[in-house]
Structure formats: structure tokens, C-alpha cells
Design an enzyme around this catalytic site. Structure first.
Site, mmCIF file in Angstrom:
data_model
loop_
_atom_site.group_PDB
_atom_site.id
_atom_site.type_symbol
_atom_site.label_atom_id
_atom_site.label_comp_id
_atom_site.label_asym_id
_atom_site.label_seq_id
_atom_site.Cartn_x
_atom_site.Cartn_y
_atom_site.Cartn_z
ATOM 1 N N SER A 13 -25.926 -2.586 57.084
ATOM 2 C CA SER A 13 -25.606 -3.804 57.838
ATOM 3 C C SER A 13 -26.877 -4.624 58.097
ATOM 4 C CB SER A 13 -24.972 -3.429 59.176
ATOM 5 O OG SER A 13 -25.888 -2.670 59.938
ATOM 6 N N CYS A 75 -25.619 3.557 55.497
ATOM 7 C CA CYS A 75 -25.065 3.139 56.789
ATOM 8 C C CYS A 75 -23.912 4.092 57.111
ATOM 9 C CB CYS A 75 -24.557 1.707 56.661
ATOM 10 S SG CYS A 75 -23.714 1.088 58.118
ATOM 11 N N THR A 77 -21.774 3.870 59.530
ATOM 12 C CA THR A 77 -20.573 3.127 59.920
ATOM 13 C C THR A 77 -19.815 2.643 58.679
ATOM 14 O OG1 THR A 77 -21.911 2.317 61.759
ATOM 15 C CG2 THR A 77 -19.747 1.312 61.464
ATOM 16 N N CYS A 185 -27.057 7.071 62.915
ATOM 17 C CA CYS A 185 -27.088 5.659 62.499
ATOM 18 C C CYS A 185 -28.463 5.441 61.877
ATOM 19 C CB CYS A 185 -26.908 4.756 63.718
ATOM 20 S SG CYS A 185 -27.237 3.007 63.390
ATOM 21 N N HIS A 187 -30.331 3.005 61.682
ATOM 22 C CA HIS A 187 -31.291 2.211 62.459
ATOM 23 C C HIS A 187 -32.080 3.080 63.444
ATOM 24 C CE1 HIS A 187 -28.963 -1.314 61.146
ATOM 25 N NE2 HIS A 187 -29.940 -2.064 61.587
HETATM 26 N N1 DGL Z 1 -27.196 1.439 60.168
HETATM 27 C C1 DGL Z 1 -25.818 1.405 60.537
HETATM 28 C C2 DGL Z 1 -25.292 2.842 60.639
HETATM 29 O O1 DGL Z 1 -25.899 3.748 60.084
HETATM 30 C C3 DGL Z 1 -25.706 0.521 61.735
HETATM 31 C C4 DGL Z 1 -24.368 0.143 62.136
HETATM 32 C C5 DGL Z 1 -24.263 -1.189 62.792
HETATM 33 O O2 DGL Z 1 -24.549 -2.197 62.127
HETATM 34 O O3 DGL Z 1 -23.815 -1.209 63.926
HETATM 35 O O4 DGL Z 1 -24.277 3.114 61.240
#
Ligand code: DGL
Length: 272
Positions: A13, A75, A77, A185, A187
Site C-alpha cells: 500500500s 503487504c 493486508t 504489517c 510498515h
Molecule cells: N504494509 C501493509 C501491511 O503489511 C500496510 C497496510 C495498510 O496500508 O494499512 O499490512
């Protein structure tokens, strides 16, 4: 020269997938990469699954048009919402991500682990099934990391705001006697400096990125898709962002750049 020297695609994302890309370039330094940050639609965390499927389909179409031979969904998600759809819709291999509940559950001594991820990841089939299978006898303290992705994306991963929010999320886990904290996640590894300052020494931070990079190599190898060309000059990374590339550039400079010449890193804006 043998194998397939088309690029490996990787998307997220936003800038979170860079934590995976930095591991990929370590285990496969001879490959070309195309990284797509869907910064215009970040965060994905609380978006409905249908919307994420639609976005990841567009990204995948873009990456396959560029000739990508393998795609890493960097990612959690997006993996939770869309990996089944993507695998059913495209013929190239996809490598997905899920919170590393299995190794944390197998290694915990206190029988208590923490998991920090987005709402979408916790709702996904992968997380639910893995937790049922491997964490049935473990106390799982899970927490949605509301607001953390936004802090990373605005260059505030190591800031008083991040510290304050993380205290709110992590302190109850420490009270639950966790000895592993799973970063669910991509991030969140950018928050490690703050996390390391606040966590007791006996808590291990679990980041699945190195395992995902090795898995990607295995998949590419088994499918005859590794590039065996040993010409370091031919490696490059194209970065595409659906919004501005400012923070992406800063994070690339800190995490990827040391292994590359500046002229081999390209930044582009693209409308999804
Ligand atoms: N890096 C994404 C993950 O691993 C972030 C999700 C998001 O954009 O909220 O879930």
C-alpha cells in the site's frame, strides 16, 4: 547466462514493502526489481476486501505488463484480502505475507505472544487458520495498529507521536507477559528503534521479511525463474508510486541505497 532475467515485482500500500525488498536484494542480488507503492490509496488496513482486490488487480496488471515473472505481495493486508483472487487470476507465482504466529507460538516460553497488525489482516482467513492451528495453547494478545502506517508514511516512524501510540498498544502486551512480538504489517519494522527502546530485553521482535525473501528465492528457483546472470551492472530497481515519492525516496535512501548505485534506482509516478 540462463534462467529468466525478467524483473521480480513487489508491491505494498506504500513504503512498508521496502522492509521486504531490502531482504530480497540480499538473497537475490542479481535480480531486477520493480516496486509499486500504492501511496494514493494508503492505508489499506481498514478498507473492505473487495476494494483491496480491485486495487491489487490493477497493480498486478501493471506489473505483469512490465514483464514481472514473480510477484511478492509485500503487504499482510493485501495478502489477506486478495492472494486467493490473484493466484486464481494470473499464471505467474505470487508470494504472500501473513503474521509470523507459527514461529512465535513454537518458540514462546511464557506461552504468551503479541501480534500487531491491521484490522484487515486479523479478519483474513490466513491469520484465523494459522492461529487456530499453531496458537491454540498460546495466549495471543492481538492489537490493531491504528495510525501506525500513517506515521511511517509521513516520515514519523521514530517520533514522540509514534512512541506515545506504541506505548498504548504495547504496554498491555507486556503486562500479558509476552516474550515474542509479531510484526504483522510490513510498515512496522520501521518502528523497531522505538519498539526496542520500550520492550523488555526478553521480548523478541518477529519480522517475517527474511523468511519471505528466502521463500521467494525458493519459488523462483523451483519454477526456473532465477536470473543466473552474474553481471552486477545489469541490476536496477524501478520504483513506482501512485502518489508522491518523497518519503519513499527517503526510506529507500536509508534501507536499499547502500547496496546500489544511485543511477540504478529509478523513481516514477503513475496513476493507478
Ligand atoms: N504494509 C501493509 C501491511 O503489511 C500496510 C497496510 C495498510 O496500508 O494499512 O499490512
Amino acid at each position: 547466462m540462463s534462467g529468466n532475467c525478467n524483473p521480480i515485482g513487489i508491491f505494498d500500500s506504500g513504503a512498508g514493502g521496502l522492509t521486504v525488498l531490502s531482504e530480497l536484494v540480499k538473497v537475490m542480488p542479481n535480480e531486477k526489481y520493480i516496486y509499486f507503492a500504492d501511496s494514493a490509496n494508503c492505508p489499506y488496513g481498514s478498507k473492505p476486501a473487495e476494494e483491496i482486490i480491485n486495487l491489487t488487480d490493477k497493480i498486478t496488471r501493471f506489473l505483469t505488463t512490465k514483464g514481472c515473472k514473480v510477484i511478492v505481495v509485500a503487504c499482510n493486508t493485501a495478502t489477506a484480502a486478495a492472494i486467493d483472487y490473484l493466484r486464481n487470476s494470473y499464471s505467474i507465482p505470487f508470494i504472500g505475507m501473513e503474521p509470523a504466529v507459527k514461529p512465535a507460538s513454537q518458540n514462546t516460553k511464557t506461552k504468551s505472544i503479541g501480534v500487531l497488525a491491521t484490522a484487515g489482516t486479523f479478519k483474513g482467513r490466513l491469520y484465523i487458520e494459522t492461529s487456530r492451528k499453531y496458537a491454540a495453547d498460546v495466549n495471543v494478545c492481538y492489537q490493531v495498529g491504528e495510525g501506525l502506517v500513517e506515521l511511517v508514511e509521513s516520515g514519523k516512524a521514530d517520533s514522540p507521536e509514534a512512541e506515545q501510540l506504541l506505548h498504548k498498544y504495547i504496554d498491555p502486551m507486556v503486562d500479558c507477559n509476552i516474550d515474542h512480538l509479531v510484526l504483522g504489517c510490513t510498515h512496522y519494522p520501521f518502528l523497531k528503534p522505538v519498539l526496542e527502546r520500550m520492550l523488555p530485553n526478553h521480548v523478541t521482535i518477529v519480522d517475517p521479511a527474511p523468511a519471505v525473501a528466502l521463500q521467494t528465492k525458493r519459488v523462483a528457483e523451483n519454477s526456473g525463474l532465477l536470473c543466473n546472470q552474474n553481471l552486477v551492472d545489469s541490476t536496477s530497481i524501478d520504483f513506482y508510486s501512485s502518489s508522491n515519492t518523497e518519503v519513499l525516496k527517503i526510506l529507500v535512501e536509508m534501507n536499499i541505497r547502500p547496496q546500489y548505485r544511485i543511477e540504478d534506482l529509478y523513481f516514477n509516478n503513475v496513476k493507478l
